[in-house]
Design a protein around this motif. Structure first.
Motif, PDB file in Angstrom:
ATOM      1  N   THR A  33       0.828  -1.222   0.000  1.00 52.95           N
ATOM      2  CA  THR A  33       0.000   0.000   0.000  1.00 52.95           C
ATOM      3  C   THR A  33       0.858   1.267   0.000  1.00 52.95           C
ATOM      4  OG1 THR A  33      -0.228   0.130   2.420  1.00 52.95           O
ATOM      5  CG2 THR A  33      -1.862  -1.196   1.221  1.00 52.95           C
ATOM      6  N   ARG A  38       3.098   6.518  -2.640  1.00 52.84           N
ATOM      7  CA  ARG A  38       4.217   6.937  -3.485  1.00 52.84           C
ATOM      8  C   ARG A  38       3.708   7.447  -4.839  1.00 52.84           C
ATOM      9  NH1 ARG A  38       9.557   4.928  -2.210  1.00 52.84           N
ATOM     10  NH2 ARG A  38       9.530   4.035  -0.123  1.00 52.84           N
ATOM     11  N   ARG A  86      -6.029   9.965   2.173  1.00 57.20           N
ATOM     12  CA  ARG A  86      -6.192   8.638   2.772  1.00 57.20           C
ATOM     13  C   ARG A  86      -7.598   8.097   2.506  1.00 57.20           C
ATOM     14  NH1 ARG A  86      -1.618   7.704   5.575  1.00 57.20           N
ATOM     15  NH2 ARG A  86      -2.405   5.625   5.962  1.00 57.20           N
ATOM     16  N   ARG A 108       1.044   0.989   6.864  1.00 63.31           N
ATOM     17  CA  ARG A 108       1.210   1.616   8.173  1.00 63.31           C
ATOM     18  C   ARG A 108      -0.057   1.475   9.030  1.00 63.31           C
ATOM     19  NH1 ARG A 108       5.221   2.156   5.627  1.00 63.31           N
ATOM     20  NH2 ARG A 108       6.881   3.714   5.782  1.00 63.31           N
ATOM     21  N   ASP A 109      -1.207   1.372   8.365  1.00 63.25           N
ATOM     22  CA  ASP A 109      -2.498   1.435   9.072  1.00 63.25           C
ATOM     23  C   ASP A 109      -3.423   0.299   8.653  1.00 63.25           C
ATOM     24  OD1 ASP A 109      -2.874   2.208   6.444  1.00 63.25           O
ATOM     25  OD2 ASP A 109      -4.409   3.697   6.929  1.00 63.25           O
ATOM     26  N   ARG A 135      18.339   0.386   4.125  1.00 59.21           N
ATOM     27  CA  ARG A 135      17.872   1.264   3.044  1.00 59.21           C
ATOM     28  C   ARG A 135      19.064   1.866   2.299  1.00 59.21           C
ATOM     29  NH1 ARG A 135      12.658   2.826   1.927  1.00 59.21           N
ATOM     30  NH2 ARG A 135      12.459   0.630   2.379  1.00 59.21           N
ATOM     31  N   ARG A 158      10.731  10.481   8.491  1.00 53.48           N
ATOM     32  CA  ARG A 158       9.495   9.785   8.095  1.00 53.48           C
ATOM     33  C   ARG A 158       8.844   9.096   9.287  1.00 53.48           C
ATOM     34  NH1 ARG A 158       8.814   6.044   3.610  1.00 53.48           N
ATOM     35  NH2 ARG A 158      11.015   5.478   3.542  1.00 53.48           N
ATOM     36  N   ASP A 162       5.134   9.788  10.255  1.00 49.13           N
ATOM     37  CA  ASP A 162       4.178   8.670  10.209  1.00 49.13           C
ATOM     38  C   ASP A 162       3.553   8.413  11.585  1.00 49.13           C
ATOM     39  OD1 ASP A 162       4.796   8.343   7.559  1.00 49.13           O
ATOM     40  OD2 ASP A 162       5.948   6.499   7.806  1.00 49.13           O
ATOM     41  N   ARG A 165       1.221  11.826  12.957  1.00 48.18           N
ATOM     42  CA  ARG A 165       0.070  12.419  12.263  1.00 48.18           C
ATOM     43  C   ARG A 165      -1.238  12.065  12.961  1.00 48.18           C
ATOM     44  NH1 ARG A 165       1.242   8.479   7.363  1.00 48.18           N
ATOM     45  NH2 ARG A 165       0.113   6.662   8.126  1.00 48.18           N
TER      46      ARG A 165
HETATM   47  O1  CDP Z   1       9.126   1.145   1.713  1.00 55.17           O
HETATM   48  P1  CDP Z   1       8.989   2.114   2.827  1.00 55.17           P
HETATM   49  O2  CDP Z   1       8.596   1.472   4.101  1.00 55.17           O
HETATM   50  O3  CDP Z   1      10.139   3.052   2.937  1.00 55.17           O
HETATM   51  O4  CDP Z   1       7.824   3.100   2.451  1.00 55.17           O
HETATM   52  P2  CDP Z   1       6.403   2.746   1.894  1.00 55.17           P
HETATM   53  O5  CDP Z   1       5.831   1.598   2.644  1.00 55.17           O
HETATM   54  O6  CDP Z   1       6.513   2.619   0.417  1.00 55.17           O
HETATM   55  O7  CDP Z   1       5.546   4.039   2.270  1.00 55.17           O
HETATM   56  C1  CDP Z   1       5.894   5.338   1.826  1.00 55.17           C
HETATM   57  C2  CDP Z   1       5.136   6.337   2.710  1.00 55.17           C
HETATM   58  O8  CDP Z   1       3.727   6.169   2.494  1.00 55.17           O
HETATM   59  C3  CDP Z   1       5.340   6.146   4.204  1.00 55.17           C
HETATM   60  O9  CDP Z   1       6.379   6.932   4.739  1.00 55.17           O
HETATM   61  C4  CDP Z   1       3.995   6.531   4.794  1.00 55.17           C
HETATM   62  O10 CDP Z   1       3.974   7.885   5.133  1.00 55.17           O
HETATM   63  C5  CDP Z   1       3.004   6.316   3.700  1.00 55.17           C
HETATM   64  N1  CDP Z   1       2.108   5.176   3.923  1.00 55.17           N
HETATM   65  C6  CDP Z   1       0.999   5.348   4.722  1.00 55.17           C
HETATM   66  O11 CDP Z   1       0.803   6.415   5.284  1.00 55.17           O
HETATM   67  N2  CDP Z   1       0.092   4.341   4.896  1.00 55.17           N
HETATM   68  C7  CDP Z   1       0.287   3.158   4.320  1.00 55.17           C
HETATM   69  N3  CDP Z   1      -0.618   2.191   4.490  1.00 55.17           N
HETATM   70  C8  CDP Z   1       1.436   2.936   3.529  1.00 55.17           C
HETATM   71  C9  CDP Z   1       2.358   3.961   3.353  1.00 55.17           C
END
Ligand code: CDP
Length: 205
Positions: A33, A38, A86, A108-109, A135, A158, A162, A165
């Motif tokens: 997600t 992105r 969102r 994340r959620d 990373r 980040r 994250d 918020r």
């Molecule tokens: O791969 P990485 O964990 O670095 O990042 P990502 O999972 O691709 O997510 C990029 C950004 O999207 C995160 O820093 C979150 O702010 C946001 N994100 C979110 O808010 N809710 C999600 N379900 C997934 C990502």
């Protein structure tokens, strides 16, 4: 009958690798997600309005090769603060979670907001330094010449955005199984995740 696996955690904790491995092991569909945020972030960098960009998002947008850059990651975490963005992305994710073959969603959620009734929830985490190291290697391996200190600062920025918020902050669901991958090999982390899913499947019968 659908079976949903929710996998949440901070940047570079190993969610992506674990999610792909769990999906492959059980034959479930997988949605990263983060790619949704992105893709919206990339459109905003190109001049689009965030909510309109989220509303117009097409699954094809998730296939772009440019979504893994540090600039897009920062833009993603900025648009992810926007409650309107969102909200536009909820339906797509919930529909995906109902895929008949079973589904793994990572983000994340997922366990807290998108799929609070998921059959199993994992919270995959690791120290900020470990995550920055991973990373750093990943980015430099792909030819992005970014210093480690910069990657660590980005990870911490980040994390703060994250977790801090108001809408859907990064937090483990109360019923999530936490996997701290700081001192684990990726194979051990994958085995722990598969074991947790297996137990949840057996409990359902
Ligand atoms: O791969 P990485 O964990 O670095 O990042 P990502 O999972 O691709 O997510 C990029 C950004 O999207 C995160 O820093 C979150 O702010 C946001 N994100 C979110 O808010 N809710 C999600 N379900 C997934 C990502």
């Amino acid at each position: 009958m659908s079976f949903t696996v929710a996998i949440d955690g901070p940047a570079a904790a190993g969610k992506g690798t674990i999610s792909k491995a769990v999906a492959a092991h059980f034959g479930f569909a997988h949605l990263d997600t983060g790619l949704l945020y992105r893709a919206v972030g990339a459109k905003v960098l190109a001049g689009a309005e965030p909510i309109a960009a989220a509303r117009a998002l097409d699954p094809v947008d998730l296939e772009s090769d440019d979504l893994r850059t540090p600039a897009v990651a920062q833009a993603a975490s900025e648009v992810a603060v926007n409650a309107g963005v969102r909200a536009e992305l909820i339906e797509f994710q919930r529909k995906f979670s109902m895929r008949p073959e079973g589904a793994v969603l990572d983000g994340r959620d997922i366990g807290t907001v998108i799929c609070p009734d998921a059959d199993v929830k994992l919270f995959v985490t690791a120290s900020a330094e470990c995550r920055a190291e991973r990373r750093f290697k990943e980015l430099n391996g792909k030819g992005h010449d970014v210093p480690y200190e910069q990657v660590l600062a980005d990870v911490k920025a980040r994390d703060a955005r994250d977790s801090g918020r108001a809408t859907a902050p990064l937090i483990a669901a109360y019923d999530a199984v936490t996997i701290d991958t700081s001192d684990m090999t990726i194979d051990a982390a994958v085995s722990a995740a598969i074991g947790a899913v297996e137990r949840a499947k057996n409990a359902i019968g």
